[in-house]
Scaffold this motif. Sequence first.
Motif, PDB file in Angstrom:
ATOM      1  N   GLU A  54       0.858  -1.166   0.000  1.00 27.71           N
ATOM      2  CA  GLU A  54       0.000   0.000   0.000  1.00 27.71           C
ATOM      3  C   GLU A  54       0.904   1.228   0.000  1.00 27.71           C
ATOM      4  O   GLU A  54       2.091   1.135   0.314  1.00 27.71           O
ATOM      5  CB  GLU A  54      -0.914   0.013   1.225  1.00 27.71           C
TER       6      GLU A  54
ATOM      7  N   THR B  99      -1.705  -3.081  -3.908  1.00 25.98           N
ATOM      8  CA  THR B  99      -2.846  -2.589  -3.133  1.00 25.98           C
ATOM      9  C   THR B  99      -3.698  -3.793  -2.721  1.00 25.98           C
ATOM     10  O   THR B  99      -3.495  -4.907  -3.218  1.00 25.98           O
ATOM     11  CB  THR B  99      -3.691  -1.515  -3.847  1.00 25.98           C
TER      12      THR B  99
ATOM     13  N   ARG C  77      -8.049  -0.902   0.693  1.00 27.82           N
ATOM     14  CA  ARG C  77      -8.774   0.086  -0.123  1.00 27.82           C
ATOM     15  C   ARG C  77     -10.073   0.511   0.579  1.00 27.82           C
ATOM     16  O   ARG C  77     -10.480   1.674   0.498  1.00 27.82           O
ATOM     17  CB  ARG C  77      -9.094  -0.526  -1.488  1.00 27.82           C
TER      18      ARG C  77
ATOM     19  N   ILE D  72      -9.300   4.532   0.105  1.00 29.78           N
ATOM     20  CA  ILE D  72      -9.912   5.116  -1.086  1.00 29.78           C
ATOM     21  C   ILE D  72     -11.431   5.139  -0.992  1.00 29.78           C
ATOM     22  O   ILE D  72     -12.066   6.170  -1.229  1.00 29.78           O
ATOM     23  CB  ILE D  72      -9.463   4.351  -2.344  1.00 29.78           C
ATOM     24  N   ASP D  73     -12.023   3.995  -0.649  1.00 29.46           N
ATOM     25  CA  ASP D  73     -13.486   3.938  -0.553  1.00 29.46           C
ATOM     26  C   ASP D  73     -14.009   4.869   0.537  1.00 29.46           C
ATOM     27  O   ASP D  73     -15.073   5.480   0.388  1.00 29.46           O
ATOM     28  CB  ASP D  73     -13.944   2.504  -0.286  1.00 29.46           C
TER      29      ASP D  73
ATOM     30  N   GLU E  48      -8.325   9.100 -10.048  1.00 31.92           N
ATOM     31  CA  GLU E  48      -8.303   8.702  -8.643  1.00 31.92           C
ATOM     32  C   GLU E  48      -7.009   9.178  -7.977  1.00 31.92           C
ATOM     33  O   GLU E  48      -7.017   9.620  -6.826  1.00 31.92           O
ATOM     34  CB  GLU E  48      -8.423   7.178  -8.539  1.00 31.92           C
TER      35      GLU E  48
END
Length: 260
Positions: free
Chosen positions: A46, A105, A109, A113-114, A178
Amino acid sequence: MLEQVDLDRSVSKTEYKRRLPELQQRLYDLEHAVFQANVPVAVVFEGWAAAGKGGTVNVLTERLDARGFRVAPITPPRTTDTRFPWLWRFWLKIPAFGQMVIYDTSWYRRVLIDRINKTVSKREWERAYQDIADFEEQLAADGTVIVKFWLHIGKKEQARRFKKLLKDKLSTWQVTEEDAAQHKAYNKYLSAVEEMLARTDSPHAPWTIVEATDRNFTRVKVFETIIRALEMRLGVQPQAELAKPVKRARARTKKEAAHA
């Protein structure tokens, strides 16, 4: 935590070229030892966009036996994935006994990100922390070696790398919408990363923060960390030369950074 990381750590080209073949050979030997011992290995990458995850994975695997490892690049969940519990697609990618799986990754996530993009609710990403803890605990209980890396760079360094990638038509695709959104919300991500590291670090699935400004330092530290973890799990004696921790070299000059 991350504010105290020394991002100026580096390894000279000479030192890197000398040590890389030794590290690659040692990891190759340990890959076969892992296969013989039926030990599953999960290596999780990550980090910030443009921190060098892909390049590090390439160097990590270029001398390995292709039969003993698999790279699992993680993308946003597809329509089919959303019909199952969110960790379902990661259970399908766990390493077999004697196999090494390298995740570009991962299940984190969900809480990064989410979470920041608000594609999941606060209740969902909060609950994901317990799901992740249970998931990793079950893997470890079944004998899996779990090594997790966070590749850390500063906001200015990330901007410099984006600019360099966007200058070349062959590499512009590497900077996604993103990624741009992550850079814009760097401080929000930083706070989420701090929380993630604090809540998901454990003896059986520890995090290693990698100072990723200098790619030579990044790669050497990643190799050393994985090698050390496998040697401990297999109970083998570390090689004298490889047991030496990566040295800190001087910080790169602006001119050197621009040509990196």
